[in-house]
Design a protein around this motif. Structure first.
Motif, PDB file in Angstrom:
ATOM      1  N   VAL A 157       0.863  -1.189   0.000  1.00 13.91           N
ATOM      2  CA  VAL A 157       0.000   0.000   0.000  1.00 13.91           C
ATOM      3  C   VAL A 157       0.895   1.233   0.000  1.00 13.91           C
ATOM      4  N   VAL A 158       0.788   2.058  -1.046  1.00 12.30           N
ATOM      5  CA  VAL A 158       1.693   3.202  -1.211  1.00 12.30           C
ATOM      6  C   VAL A 158       0.910   4.467  -1.561  1.00 12.30           C
ATOM      7  N   GLY A 159       1.580   5.622  -1.500  1.00 11.25           N
ATOM      8  CA  GLY A 159       0.938   6.905  -1.743  1.00 11.25           C
ATOM      9  C   GLY A 159       0.569   7.549  -0.410  1.00 11.25           C
ATOM     10  N   GLY A 160       0.316   8.850  -0.421  1.00 14.35           N
ATOM     11  CA  GLY A 160       0.125   9.610   0.817  1.00 14.35           C
ATOM     12  C   GLY A 160      -0.931   9.045   1.758  1.00 14.35           C
ATOM     13  N   VAL A 161      -2.045   8.521   1.206  1.00 15.49           N
ATOM     14  CA  VAL A 161      -3.131   8.036   2.071  1.00 15.49           C
ATOM     15  C   VAL A 161      -2.725   6.742   2.797  1.00 15.49           C
ATOM     16  N   ALA A 162      -1.669   6.086   2.317  1.00 18.46           N
ATOM     17  CA  ALA A 162      -1.174   4.889   3.018  1.00 18.46           C
ATOM     18  C   ALA A 162      -0.645   5.241   4.397  1.00 18.46           C
ATOM     19  N   ALA A 163      -0.437   6.538   4.664  1.00 16.37           N
ATOM     20  CA  ALA A 163      -0.009   6.959   6.004  1.00 16.37           C
ATOM     21  C   ALA A 163      -1.181   6.915   6.994  1.00 16.37           C
ATOM     22  N   ASN A 164      -2.404   6.738   6.483  1.00 18.20           N
ATOM     23  CA  ASN A 164      -3.597   6.818   7.351  1.00 18.20           C
ATOM     24  C   ASN A 164      -3.635   5.676   8.376  1.00 18.20           C
ATOM     25  N   ARG A 165      -3.806   6.071   9.625  1.00 23.73           N
ATOM     26  CA  ARG A 165      -3.771   5.111  10.740  1.00 23.73           C
ATOM     27  C   ARG A 165      -4.884   4.078  10.672  1.00 23.73           C
ATOM     28  N   ARG A 166      -6.118   4.572  10.406  1.00 24.48           N
ATOM     29  CA  ARG A 166      -7.254   3.663  10.375  1.00 24.48           C
ATOM     30  C   ARG A 166      -7.095   2.612   9.277  1.00 24.48           C
ATOM     31  N   LEU A 167      -6.627   3.067   8.109  1.00 24.78           N
ATOM     32  CA  LEU A 167      -6.413   2.136   6.994  1.00 24.78           C
ATOM     33  C   LEU A 167      -5.382   1.074   7.381  1.00 24.78           C
ATOM     34  N   ARG A 168      -4.293   1.521   8.012  1.00 21.23           N
ATOM     35  CA  ARG A 168      -3.251   0.567   8.414  1.00 21.23           C
ATOM     36  C   ARG A 168      -3.809  -0.466   9.383  1.00 21.23           C
ATOM     37  N   GLU A 169      -4.638   0.001  10.326  1.00 21.48           N
ATOM     38  CA  GLU A 169      -5.213  -0.936  11.303  1.00 21.48           C
ATOM     39  C   GLU A 169      -6.149  -1.925  10.625  1.00 21.48           C
ATOM     40  N   GLU A 170      -7.066  -1.402   9.787  1.00 19.06           N
ATOM     41  CA  GLU A 170      -8.076  -2.286   9.164  1.00 19.06           C
ATOM     42  C   GLU A 170      -7.436  -3.252   8.169  1.00 19.06           C
ATOM     43  N   MET A 171      -6.449  -2.754   7.406  1.00 21.44           N
ATOM     44  CA  MET A 171      -5.796  -3.643   6.443  1.00 21.44           C
ATOM     45  C   MET A 171      -4.980  -4.685   7.195  1.00 21.44           C
ATOM     46  N   GLY A 172      -4.386  -4.269   8.310  1.00 20.44           N
ATOM     47  CA  GLY A 172      -3.619  -5.206   9.139  1.00 20.44           C
ATOM     48  C   GLY A 172      -4.519  -6.320   9.670  1.00 20.44           C
ATOM     49  N   ARG A 173      -5.729  -5.948  10.106  1.00 26.18           N
ATOM     50  CA  ARG A 173      -6.671  -6.967  10.600  1.00 26.18           C
ATOM     51  C   ARG A 173      -7.072  -7.921   9.481  1.00 26.18           C
ATOM     52  N   ALA A 174      -7.340  -7.349   8.283  1.00 23.03           N
ATOM     53  CA  ALA A 174      -7.723  -8.189   7.138  1.00 23.03           C
ATOM     54  C   ALA A 174      -6.584  -9.138   6.780  1.00 23.03           C
ATOM     55  N   ALA A 175      -5.342  -8.642   6.863  1.00 22.54           N
ATOM     56  CA  ALA A 175      -4.183  -9.469   6.518  1.00 22.54           C
ATOM     57  C   ALA A 175      -4.065 -10.645   7.483  1.00 22.54           C
ATOM     58  N   SER A 176      -4.269 -10.378   8.787  1.00 22.84           N
ATOM     59  CA  SER A 176      -4.190 -11.478   9.758  1.00 22.84           C
ATOM     60  C   SER A 176      -5.313 -12.476   9.513  1.00 22.84           C
ATOM     61  N   ALA A 177      -6.537 -11.968   9.260  1.00 23.89           N
ATOM     62  CA  ALA A 177      -7.691 -12.854   9.095  1.00 23.89           C
ATOM     63  C   ALA A 177      -7.548 -13.711   7.833  1.00 23.89           C
ATOM     64  N   MET A 178      -7.047 -13.098   6.746  1.00 23.67           N
ATOM     65  CA  MET A 178      -6.991 -13.821   5.461  1.00 23.67           C
ATOM     66  C   MET A 178      -5.640 -14.475   5.199  1.00 23.67           C
ATOM     67  N   GLY A 179      -4.657 -14.113   6.006  1.00 21.09           N
ATOM     68  CA  GLY A 179      -3.337 -14.727   5.847  1.00 21.09           C
ATOM     69  C   GLY A 179      -2.533 -14.173   4.682  1.00 21.09           C
ATOM     70  N   PHE A 180      -2.705 -12.868   4.365  1.00 15.64           N
ATOM     71  CA  PHE A 180      -1.808 -12.287   3.355  1.00 15.64           C
ATOM     72  C   PHE A 180      -0.831 -11.328   4.038  1.00 15.64           C
TER      73      PHE A 180
END
Ligand SMILES: Nc1ncnc2c1ncn2[C@@H]1O[C@H](COP(=O)(O)OP(=O)(O)OP(=O)(O)O)[C@@H](O)[C@H]1O
Ligand SMILES: [Mg+2]
Length: 343
Positions: free
Chosen positions: A266-289
């Protein structure tokens, strides 16, 4: 290989030195928040004038922080597009002049391929194929990344970019420029379920995005309420942020499944967003990516990512002639700048 990167596509004048496409020796960024802040957005004419004042100092700083003289460089990589042409021309002309003076090859870099190359700096062990999500002030797009091939577009916004939506909502809420970090900070005190804003195209198949309806929904809500209390402002910011982030997570997950790959960058200025990092991190753990988020200073515009992208091109023997030009709009993978001629 020591490559100087120069980036001036919008309102940051940046220069950096990267070794072998992976190791950052220096990275200098001169921002213009003080220039554009009073206008609530970038004024192109003022941006290019400020770049002209800053360019030689920023490049000199990047070289001295790396402990290098220009003679020690092996090449120059410079953003050729897309972006504001007046701004692009400052970095491009300076980069070409330096390359000409030192007898170095110069290579033009696509700005989004630069953003994607931040991945190589943040996670040198990540091997393609992977999915790249580019989310910035001007772009919202998913790509399939393969070695030695241009990124393949999977889907993109049909109207506004997500960063643009953050910036516009900041203005509606009376928050300072640049809007993304300000909306995100305000959202921390609010409730994400206070308002149900639309998530356009969420249930539609495919990987496209749409942010203009969300922006309009926020505008109507602000207009309906008139003067906002601190609490209302925080609730609107939090509810907007949730609505902006959800499609990014859902469509990225869908792209990973469809492409059968196990990693996302995930790249570009909005990738700095905290909420996105948290939610994508949760999805990554749940889906195993695996989810790779470069540090914030490699997500917003910088020249280390341009040097990294340019290093890969130079290593393949690509160089451009001194007729290398800038372009305001150019899709990834179809750069119209000339190729083959050495500087
Ligand atoms: N923490 C954050 N949360 C949300 N958005 C953010 C955050 N930090 C920065 N942004 C947004 O990122 C955008 C700037 O990113 P970037 O510098 O990559 O874009 P750009 O270079 O203007 O656009 P492009 O790369 O498409 O040409 C702005 O829209 C800004 O509001
Ligand atoms: Mg950018």
């Amino acid at each position: 290989m020591l490559v100087l990167g120069v980036e001036s596509s919008c309102d940051e004048m940046a220069a950096a030195v990267v070794r072998d496409g992976r190791e950052i020796l220096s990275s200098c960024v001169h921002g213009q928040a003080d220039v554009h802040g009073p206008y609530g957005g970038v004024v192109p004419e003022l941006a290019s004038r400020d770049h002209t004042r800053a360019v030689s100092r920023v490049v000199a700083n990047a070289l001295s922080e790396a402990g290098l003289a220009p003679e020690q460089l092996d090449g120059v990589a410079v953003t050729a597009g897309p972006g504001l042409v007046g701004s692009l021309l400052v970095g491009l002309s300076f980069g070409k002049a330096l390359a000409y003076r030192m007898g170095l090859p110069v290579v033009g870099v696509h700005h989004l391929e630069g953003h994607l190359a931040a991945t190589a700096l943040a996670a040198p062990d990540l091997e393609p194929p992977y999915v790249g999500l580019v989310i910035s002030g001007g772009h919202t797009a998913l790509y399939r990344i393969e070695s030695g091939r241009p990124p393949r577009l999977l889907g993109q916004t049909r109207d506004d970019a997500v960063g643009e939506a953050f910036d516009k909502v900041a203005r509606l809420l009376g928050l300072p420029y640049p809007g993304g970090p300000a909306v995100s900070a305000a959202a921390r005190a609010g409730s994400e379920v206070a308002l149900k804003f639309p998530r356009p195209l969420l249930d539609r198949a495919g990987f496209d995005f749409s942010y203009s309806g969300l922006k309009t929904a926020v505008a109507l809500e602000v207009e309906r309420r008139g003067e906002l209390s601190e609490e209302e402002r925080a609730d609107i910011a939090a509810s907007f942020e949730a609505a902006a982030v959800e499609p990014l997570v859902v469509k990225a997950r869908r792209a990973l499944e469809a492409e059968g790959v196990g990693a996302l960058a995930v790249v570009g200025g909005v990738a700095a967003n905290r909420r996105l990092r948290e939610e994508m991190g949760r999805a990554a753990s749940a889906m195993g990516f695996r989810a790779v988020f470069p540090p914030s200073d490699l997500c917003t515009d910088n020249a280390a990512m341009i040097a990294a992208a340019g290093s890969a091109l130079l290593a393949r023997g690509e160089a451009h002639g001194l007729d290398l030009n800038s372009f305001s709009r150019v899709p990834v993978g179809s750069a119209p700048w000339s190729s083959g001629g050495a500087a």
